[in-house]
Scaffold this active site. Structure first.
Site, PDB file in Angstrom:
ATOM      1  N   CYS A   1      38.053  36.471  27.318  1.00 56.49           N
ATOM      2  CA  CYS A   1      38.785  37.470  28.181  1.00 56.49           C
ATOM      3  C   CYS A   1      40.300  37.264  28.534  1.00 56.49           C
ATOM      4  O   CYS A   1      40.955  37.955  29.306  1.00 56.49           O
ATOM      5  CB  CYS A   1      37.945  37.182  29.537  1.00 56.49           C
TER       6      CYS A   1
ATOM      7  N   HIS B 259      41.832  39.515  35.786  1.00 55.65           N
ATOM      8  CA  HIS B 259      40.681  39.952  34.983  1.00 55.65           C
ATOM      9  C   HIS B 259      39.417  40.509  35.676  1.00 55.65           C
ATOM     10  O   HIS B 259      39.066  39.991  36.920  1.00 55.65           O
ATOM     11  CB  HIS B 259      40.180  38.563  34.157  1.00 55.65           C
TER      12      HIS B 259
ATOM     13  N   ASN C  22      33.191  44.394  33.362  1.00 57.03           N
ATOM     14  CA  ASN C  22      34.136  43.373  32.511  1.00 57.03           C
ATOM     15  C   ASN C  22      34.168  43.891  30.949  1.00 57.03           C
ATOM     16  O   ASN C  22      33.197  43.483  30.398  1.00 57.03           O
ATOM     17  CB  ASN C  22      33.387  42.210  32.753  1.00 57.03           C
TER      18      ASN C  22
END
Length: 315
Positions: free
Chosen positions: A108, A242, A272
């Protein structure tokens, strides 16, 4: 360097929490308070490489740049249908570029790592124009029978074009090996000599461990980087984090002691999307006019490994 163009593409299929409750023992009342997610975009009949190419073209158009002017392409991707060739090579051909390209797998945190690489290549005098593309489909990594994991993820692609400038003020990368906290294992083609037992395992995640690492790493990376730059969190106009979980975002905000309006978010509509999360959010903020010239932005991301990174830049 400086960012002069952004682009993003998300799949057309929208999966709501109520839709998940049709085949999972879950509900909107269970998912939303724990994650802040209402829905996510999931690849259905699209191909990830097509989303990546379209996001790249949008970023180039926004930058007013042609693909032939690019000196380097960095693609952040965890997994896609191709083991080889690299996704960056597919993107290069799709947009008509001729420059070198490379794939990175930084989970990520891929966009932050790519920014650091682009800045380093620029300082070395090897590039002028760089395209970063983050394209991910984590929904293909999870078991859709595991309500604790599959509800968290969505797919998408985000891109940014960078050129010469002095707008990236600093970057910070961190790593702390904890491979048992968040992982997926896949089997490869067998050989006549393999004797060990191998098993494919869908994405596994120890949620509390990830939560603790994310809050500590993100807030720590941002603080350390700002200190190095002689700045404080108060000097930052927007924090682009994020988009993993709204509770993580809020906990980082509390650690930094900053107001909610400085933390734009889209986790409620995207979930996500791994490394695509930050550039998608950046593009949405850009296209909505939420970023003003001269704004100081702090970007931060964290992911499996565990790895994390932060960047401070002037818009």
């Amino acid at each position: 360097m400086k960012i002069i163009g952004t682009g993003s593409v998300i799949p057309k299929k929208v999966v709501t929490n109520d839709m998940l409750s049709e085949f999972l023992d879950t509900s909107d009342a269970w998912i939303y308070p724990r994650t802040g997610i209402k829905c996510r975009h999931v690849i259905s009949d699209e191909k990830l490489e097509d989303l990546a190419i379209e996001a790249a073209k949008k970023a180039l158009d926004d930058a007013g740049m042609k693909a032939g002017e690019l000196d380097f392409i960095i693609c952040s991707n965890v997994v896609n249908e191709y083991v080889t060739p690299s996704l960056s090579c597919i993107i290069q051909g799709g947009i008509g570029a001729t420059c070198p390209c490379i794939d990175i797998n930084c989970a990520c945190a891929g966009f932050i790592y790519a920014l650091d690489m682009a800045e380093s290549y620029s300082k070395a005098g090897k590039v002028k124009n760089v395209l970063i593309v983050c394209a991910e489909e984590p929904t293909r990594m999870t078991s859709w029978k595991d309500r604790n994991v599959c509800v968290l993820f969505g797919d998408g692609a985000g891109a940014a074009v960078l050129t010469e400038g002095d707008n990236i003020k600093g970057t910070r990368l961190s790593a702390a090996s904890a491979t048992d906290k968040l992982y997926q294992i896949r089997t490869l083609e067998p050989t006549p000599y393999i004797t060990k037992e191998e098993t494919s395992i869908p994405m596994q995640m120890k949620g509390q461990d990830v939560f603790k690492f994310a809050v500590k790493a993100s807030s720590g990376d941002i603080r350390h980087l700002l200190e190095e730059l002689g700045m404080t969190p108060d000097d930052v106009d927007k924090f682009l984090l994020h988009q993993a979980n709204i509770r993580i975002i809020n906990a980082i905000r509390d650690q930094l002691g900053q107001p909610e309006e400085k933390f734009p978010h889209n986790v409620e509509n995207h979930g996500n999307s791994s490394s695509a999360s930050c550039p998608i959010l950046l593009d949405e903020c850009n296209k909505k006019g939420l970023l003003k010239k001269g704004d100081i932005l702090a970007l931060s991301a964290f992911g499996a490994g565990f790895i994390s990174g932060a960047a401070v830049l002037e818009w």
